[in-house]
Write an enzyme that holds these catalytic residues in place. Structure first.
Site, PDB file in Angstrom:
ATOM      1  N   ASN A   1      40.150 -61.525-101.123  1.00 24.19           N
ATOM      2  CA  ASN A   1      39.578 -62.439-100.383  1.00 24.19           C
ATOM      3  C   ASN A   1      38.446 -61.617-100.406  1.00 24.19           C
ATOM      4  O   ASN A   1      37.033 -62.952-100.392  1.00 24.19           O
ATOM      5  CB  ASN A   1      39.271 -61.450 -98.756  1.00 24.19           C
ATOM      6  CG  ASN A   1      40.504 -62.419 -98.498  1.00 24.19           C
ATOM      7  OD1 ASN A   1      41.500 -63.401 -98.763  1.00 24.19           O
ATOM      8  ND2 ASN A   1      40.842 -61.710 -97.317  1.00 24.19           N
TER       9      ASN A   1
ATOM     10  N   ASP B   1      61.963 -15.439 -95.195  1.00 24.80           N
ATOM     11  CA  ASP B   1      61.642 -16.331 -95.119  1.00 24.80           C
ATOM     12  C   ASP B   1      60.044 -17.571 -94.849  1.00 24.80           C
ATOM     13  O   ASP B   1      59.880 -18.577 -95.135  1.00 24.80           O
ATOM     14  CB  ASP B   1      62.686 -17.243 -95.206  1.00 24.80           C
ATOM     15  CG  ASP B   1      63.868 -16.857 -95.522  1.00 24.80           C
ATOM     16  OD1 ASP B   1      63.817 -16.902 -96.574  1.00 24.80           O
ATOM     17  OD2 ASP B   1      64.977 -16.758 -94.593  1.00 24.80           O
TER      18      ASP B   1
ATOM     19  N   ASP C   1      47.824 -59.332 -90.598  1.00 24.78           N
ATOM     20  CA  ASP C   1      48.248 -58.219 -90.160  1.00 24.78           C
ATOM     21  C   ASP C   1      48.767 -57.871 -89.500  1.00 24.78           C
ATOM     22  O   ASP C   1      49.832 -56.945 -89.758  1.00 24.78           O
ATOM     23  CB  ASP C   1      46.762 -57.273 -89.676  1.00 24.78           C
ATOM     24  CG  ASP C   1      45.653 -57.100 -90.160  1.00 24.78           C
ATOM     25  OD1 ASP C   1      45.857 -56.106 -92.007  1.00 24.78           O
ATOM     26  OD2 ASP C   1      44.417 -56.701 -89.776  1.00 24.78           O
TER      27      ASP C   1
ATOM     28  N   ASP D   1      66.501 -20.166 -98.361  1.00 26.76           N
ATOM     29  CA  ASP D   1      67.397 -18.424 -99.069  1.00 26.76           C
ATOM     30  C   ASP D   1      68.959 -18.360 -98.413  1.00 26.76           C
ATOM     31  O   ASP D   1      69.744 -19.991 -98.672  1.00 26.76           O
ATOM     32  CB  ASP D   1      67.021 -18.565 -97.080  1.00 26.76           C
ATOM     33  CG  ASP D   1      67.823 -17.086 -96.522  1.00 26.76           C
ATOM     34  OD1 ASP D   1      66.991 -16.216 -97.028  1.00 26.76           O
ATOM     35  OD2 ASP D   1      67.906 -17.157 -95.382  1.00 26.76           O
TER      36      ASP D   1
ATOM     37  N   GLU E   1      41.227 -52.493 -89.972  1.00 28.73           N
ATOM     38  CA  GLU E   1      41.753 -52.202 -88.815  1.00 28.73           C
ATOM     39  C   GLU E   1      43.032 -51.787 -88.259  1.00 28.73           C
ATOM     40  O   GLU E   1      43.325 -50.715 -86.865  1.00 28.73           O
ATOM     41  CB  GLU E   1      41.236 -52.565 -87.775  1.00 28.73           C
ATOM     42  CG  GLU E   1      42.144 -54.107 -87.080  1.00 28.73           C
ATOM     43  CD  GLU E   1      41.851 -55.149 -87.904  1.00 28.73           C
ATOM     44  OE1 GLU E   1      40.713 -55.165 -89.057  1.00 28.73           O
ATOM     45  OE2 GLU E   1      42.278 -56.089 -88.446  1.00 28.73           O
TER      46      GLU E   1
HETATM   47  N1  LIG Z   1      70.987  -4.262 -90.727  1.00 38.68           N
HETATM   48  C1  LIG Z   1      71.246  -4.552 -91.317  1.00 38.68           C
HETATM   49  N2  LIG Z   1      71.115  -3.019 -92.152  1.00 38.68           N
HETATM   50  C2  LIG Z   1      70.753  -2.059 -93.280  1.00 38.68           C
HETATM   51  N3  LIG Z   1      70.661  -3.100 -94.592  1.00 38.68           N
HETATM   52  C3  LIG Z   1      70.427  -4.374 -94.460  1.00 38.68           C
HETATM   53  C4  LIG Z   1      70.731  -5.129 -92.912  1.00 38.68           C
HETATM   54  N4  LIG Z   1      70.739  -6.398 -93.556  1.00 38.68           N
HETATM   55  C5  LIG Z   1      69.899  -6.458 -94.569  1.00 38.68           C
HETATM   56  N5  LIG Z   1      70.709  -5.463 -95.172  1.00 38.68           N
HETATM   57  C6  LIG Z   1      70.313  -5.276 -96.913  1.00 38.68           C
HETATM   58  O1  LIG Z   1      68.740  -5.806 -97.396  1.00 38.68           O
HETATM   59  C7  LIG Z   1      69.134  -6.452 -97.678  1.00 38.68           C
HETATM   60  C8  LIG Z   1      67.949  -8.069 -98.191  1.00 38.68           C
HETATM   61  O2  LIG Z   1      68.169  -8.327 -96.343  1.00 38.68           O
HETATM   62  P1  LIG Z   1      68.688  -9.958 -96.052  1.00 38.68           P
HETATM   63  O3  LIG Z   1      70.443 -10.559 -96.933  1.00 38.68           O
HETATM   64  O4  LIG Z   1      68.591 -10.218 -94.590  1.00 38.68           O
HETATM   65  O5  LIG Z   1      67.518 -10.974 -97.231  1.00 38.68           O
HETATM   66  P2  LIG Z   1      67.712 -11.959 -96.682  1.00 38.68           P
HETATM   67  O6  LIG Z   1      66.798 -12.592 -98.607  1.00 38.68           O
HETATM   68  O7  LIG Z   1      67.484 -13.339 -95.901  1.00 38.68           O
HETATM   69  O8  LIG Z   1      68.612 -12.664 -97.567  1.00 38.68           O
HETATM   70  P3  LIG Z   1      69.964 -13.786 -97.400  1.00 38.68           P
HETATM   71  O9  LIG Z   1      69.487 -15.216 -98.736  1.00 38.68           O
HETATM   72  O10 LIG Z   1      71.681 -13.599 -97.445  1.00 38.68           O
HETATM   73  O11 LIG Z   1      69.403 -15.191 -95.837  1.00 38.68           O
HETATM   74  C9  LIG Z   1      71.110  -7.448 -97.580  1.00 38.68           C
HETATM   75  O12 LIG Z   1      71.084  -7.946 -98.729  1.00 38.68           O
HETATM   76  C10 LIG Z   1      71.612  -6.033 -97.328  1.00 38.68           C
HETATM   77  O13 LIG Z   1      71.830  -5.470 -98.696  1.00 38.68           O
HETATM   78 MG   LIG Z   2      68.317 -14.472 -94.885  1.00 39.31          MG
END
Ligand SMILES: Nc1ncnc2c1ncn2[C@@H]1O[C@H](COP(=O)(O)OP(=O)(O)OP(=O)(O)O)[C@@H](O)[C@H]1O
Ligand SMILES: [Mg+2]
Length: 891
Positions: free
Chosen positions: A700, A636, A729, A357, A315
């Site tokens: 037991n 993500d 317990d 990320d 329990e």
């Molecule tokens: N506002 C924007 N305008 C134009 N291009 C963008 C913009 N935001 C991001 N990017 C392009 O898109 C790519 C991927 O976006 P982002 O960096 O957000 O990805 P991520 O996987 O979240 O990267 P990180 O690992 O750095 O967080 C960036 O490296 C950039 O080149």
């Molecule tokens: Mg990011």
């Protein structure tokens, strides 16, 4: 809005309460937008604050009842009606109605029920209070339109709990849809329904109402947004149709609750429980015929067997396992990490790979614009102006790059000369670029595109050098080299390009801008810097020492990702790195044998799409790893959901917060190390408890079976056994606060249920049998009719049982030499000392001993027992060493 803001006048005056419950989401989906708005007594410009408030009273808050914290009464009912308690209650009733009634058994069983229920109740109440605090800490707001007049409206942020049917909701990338809605305006709106379907591919949503069959799958309806899904890109305006328990997800959750999907951990716990109950059933099935045949009193035998079974009901198992998790979650909460799913504390302990990320998790999340140059490398204010035009035009929340572009101080005053925005093509993580169309003062239509270098360059055909537009071919290499140099220094590069679309633009209101971002002219580059967090390198190194490998999963390009990884010492400093791969290369490997091998081998994954981030997690899990994901972006969310432990920060996008199991209130990375250590401590203490509970239950059972077959009387009465188990317990209830050996904390601790079940005996029965022999041969306690002899026999075994079990706790809790090389926490010492003391007092204080049909031991039994306990410890320790030798690990 006096009465109704509904724009269709022909209809009869609408009722204040829309017929929401009669109409399901499909009906709305098949209704033209204006009619749907009218049916809900609303307006394209939203409800007024007063109508919204009165509907809130009518419909209640927009919360799923499955997520509502239970009331104290519900907790009490749940704690007292646990099925272990029902089992015990049956035994209590049987004791009370037996002839003659066994009131002492009845009392003790009732005390056990009350004690276990009270602990469970107080623990659940504390957990609920924490959950309420947590919900208050994470206030989620949504943007709705508020009706002002037939010509205007206000956009206001409200608590998502206050959303009502008829509200007009505005959604942007990163938002979690807070209710079931019908899209009334959509601008490249793309929604991930993975929280409902598991399908990672985002779905395009439009405002066109469905002409399809009524049988169309609910989730395929193109103009419906479901609660809990996420906006990946684009923007939308939607009419809220269903809230709270009327939503689609509420229905799914109810079904899910009925068919609970168990985690590996929960399945393990269930297995242990069944195993302990199994011992109990076997015991009952064997004891009844033996007793029945030898005494001829079948009813008495049944009573005896069932009350002994009560002593074996585990329990306290759910109580202690939950206490363990709650303790882990509380320890993390004190350090600034909120656990949203209790089980994930166990997953943290088992973590073998942490995927992360880059921006905001490993870096400071203070993206600053460093350079703004033309293709020749000269500072250029016109390139900045173009980039700012583009960033300004992106509706909704600005991401880090747009925010940095806009806050770049020097040029902000020049923003007026940019012309008027005509359209935008929003950023997507697949295209990695964003475009906008503006009409300049001179009437030209200019498309401005900015985005990841490779992606934008691939749609450029010319380049502007010192005012002249040239074919890009000759200059491409120079540009690529320049960008590589920036990347190698850790700069993220964004390419800015334009196109004059005046000639192809038609001002007909329905002109489609998609596909116009080709044939562009390179204008220049922007570079951004976001330095690593101070503690990133030391944290990654510490995680490595703890046996947790770090992997980088980024949407950014390989150059920048590699620079970061070199700074973190994740890859070699050399130019050639075999442990890095891009999303495009990974896509080529899909469906080949090398796909999983490559994922296991690589440390850096660049240019991944959100779906690929999820694929990497899936593949690592498939290969037996326990995977954590640390991320804060929309891109993500899929990976966070798929990971065994999804970790996000509380400043993350809504969708990342919702998808994560653990939320960090602090951006400090060292907290992750603490999470891992706490996870392992929790895991260790849970396993310790299960091993001990199983060992004692098994011990037991064997001893009772052997004594039933051998002795002409019971070696321990049912009441005595109940008291003994209650005491044991209680002594285990401090285990969640126990310390765990450093060796155990040094490596990932996956959940190995078979290890726990493999070997329960550990030599525990040796001391029981020694006492039996001693009683039988040395003290001559053999007569089934001599009450004094039986009492003496039972008292001796009772005393030995309680002392040997509390001693066992200290021996089994560590793989090392107890008391010398490994010390229990003070609380465990205290609880075992107190329980042993109570055990001794029960036997030696005559009034208590009499009540339990016992007598104080005689004939130097105390001294002999001391010798027995020492030998028992040696045997247990030797068995433990043998086990470690055989299986190479203890807990
Ligand atoms: N506002 C924007 N305008 C134009 N291009 C963008 C913009 N935001 C991001 N990017 C392009 O898109 C790519 C991927 O976006 P982002 O960096 O957000 O990805 P991520 O996987 O979240 O990267 P990180 O690992 O750095 O967080 C960036 O490296 C950039 O080149
Ligand atoms: Mg990011």
């Amino acid at each position: 809005m006096n009465g109704s803001p509904c724009s269709i006048r022909r209809r009869p005056p609408p009722r204040n309460k829309p017929s929401n419950n009669e109409l399901d989401i499909k009906t709305f989906s098949f209704t033209p937008v204006d009619e749907a708005i009218c049916q809900l007594n609303s307006h394209r410009y939203g409800l007024t604050a007063e109508v919204s408030a009165s509907r809130l009273v009518e419909y209640g808050e927009n919360i799923l009842s499955t997520k509502k914290p239970p009331t104290r009464l519900m907790i009490a009912v749940r704690s007292f009606c646990a099925w272990f308690n029902i089992l015990l209650l049956i035994v209590a009733i049987m004791s009370a109605i037996s002839q003659p009634p066994d009131w002492s058994s009845f009392t003790i069983v009732m005390i056990t029920i009350v004690l276990a229920s009270c602990i469970q109740f107080f623990q659940d109440c504390a957990g609920t209070a924490a959950a309420i605090k947590l919900q208050a800490a994470i206030l989620t707001t949504v943007c709705v339109r508020r009706f002002e007049s037939a010509e205007s409206h206000n956009n206001v942020m409200i608590d998502q709990k206050h959303l009502v049917p008829g509200d007009i909701l505005c959604v942007d990338p990163g938002d979690t849809i807070p209710a079931d809605c019908i899209v009334i305006e959509a601008d490249d709106l793309s929604i991930s329904q993975s929280s409902l379907t598991g399908e990672s591919e985002p779905q395009r949503k439009t405002s066109s109402y469905q002409m399809g069959e009524y049988g169309t799958e609910a989730l395929e309806l193109e103009n419906v947004l479901y609660m809990g899904t996420n906006v990946i890109s684009g923007h939308g305006v939607a009419l809220v149709v269903k809230t709270g328990d009327d939503t689609y997800i509420a229905r799914i959750m109810k079904q899910l609750n009925q068919r609970q999907l168990l985690t590996v951990f929960q399945r393990g716990i269930r297995l242990v429980t069944w195993m302990m109950l199994g011992f109990m059933v076997i015991m009952v099935l064997v004891v009844i015929p033996i007793k029945g045949l030898s005494t001829g009193k079948w009813l008495v035998s049944l009573m005896f067997a069932s009350s002994i079974a009560a002593g074996l009901v585990p329990e306290m198992l759910p109580v202690i396992v939950n206490a363990n998790q709650a303790r882990g979650a509380y320890a993390l909460f004190k350090r600034g990490a909120i656990v949203q799913r209790p089980d994930s504390v166990q997953s943290l302990g088992a973590l073998s790979i942490l995927c992360s990320d880059k921006t905001g998790t490993l870096t400071n999340d203070e993206v600053t614009l460093s350079h703004c140059i033309d293709p020749l490398g000269n500072d250029s204010s016109s390139v900045l102006l173009l980039a700012q035009t583009n960033a300004m035009s992106q509706s909704g929340k600005k991401n880090a790059i747009d925010a940095a572009t806009l806050t770049h101080a020097a040029e902000t005053e020049k923003m007026e000369g940019l012309g008027t925005k005509i359209a935008e093509i929003p950023f997507t993580f697949e295209a990695r670029k964003a475009s906008c169309v503006t009409r300049t003062n001179s009437g030209r239509m200019i498309l401005t595109c900015k985005g990841a270098f490779e992606e934008v360059l691939s749609v450029c055909s010319s380049i502007r050098i010192a005012g002249d537009v040239l074919q890009i071919n000759e200059k491409r290499l120079d540009l690529v080299r320049r960008v590589r140099r920036f990347n190698a220094d850790g700069y993220r590069v964004i390419l800015v390009a334009t196109r004059d679309i005046s000639k192809c633009y038609r001002d007909d209101g329905a002109f489609n801008f998609q596909g116009l971002d080709t044939d562009l002219t390179v204008e220049g580059l922007l570079t951004f810097l976001d330095p690593l967090k101070d503690d990133a390198k030391s944290s990654v190194a510490r995680l490595q020492e703890l046996g947790v490998d770090t992997r980088i999963l980024t949407g950014d390009n390989l150059g920048v990702a590699l620079k970061i990884c070199r700074d973190l010492n994740l890859v070699q400093q050399t130019d050639e790195v075999s442990e890095a791969i891009t999303g495009a290369e990974l896509a080529k490997l899909e469906d080949t044998d090398d796909f999983h091998k490559t994922i296991k081998h690589c440390k850096v994954f660049a240019k991944l799409t959100p779906i690929q981030k999820g694929q990497v997690i899936d593949s690592l899990k498939l290969q037996g790893e326990v995977v954590g994901m640390l991320g804060d972006g929309i891109n993500d969310a899929i990976a966070l959901r798929k990971a065994d432990a999804g970790i996000s920060v509380h400043t993350a996008t809504n969708v990342a917060e919702d998808s994560a199991d653990i939320l960090l209130m602090d951006k400090n990375l060292s907290i992750i190390i603490y999470c891992v250590v706490i996870g392992r401590t929790t895991q260790g203490n849970t396993i310790k408890y299960l091993k001990m509970a199983l060992a004692s239950s098994f011990g037991n059972t064997v001893s009772i079976l052997a004594s039933t077959a051998w002795l002409p009387f019971s070696a321990m009465s049912a009441t005595q056994l109940l008291v003994q188990n209650l005491l044991f317990d209680t002594s285990l209830s401090t285990l969640p606060w126990d310390t765990v050996d450093e060796e155990y904390l040094a490596v990932p601790q996956p959940w190995r249920i078979w290890d726990i079940l493999r070997y329960e005996d550990h030599g525990i029965n040796t001391i029981d049998f020694a006492t039996f022999f001693l009683n039988w041969f040395y003290y001559g306690l053999r007569s089934g009719t001599d009450i004094g002899a039986i009492k003496a026999f039972q008292s001796n075994w009772f005393l030995q049982g309680i002392l040997s079990q509390t001693l066992m706790v200290h021996i089994l809790r560590t793989g090392k030499l107890p008391f010398v090389r490994s010390h229990s926490a003070r609380s465990v010492y205290i609880s075992t000392f107190l329980v042993s003391a109570v055990g001794i007092l029960i036997v030696y204080i005559p009034p208590i001993a009499n009540t339990l049909q016992m007598v104080g031991p005689k004939g130097m039994f105390d001294l002999i027992l001391l010798g027995l306990l020492v030998s028992f410890s040696v045997i247990l320790e030797l068995c433990k060493m043998l086990y470690i030798e055989l299986f190479k690990r203890w807990l």
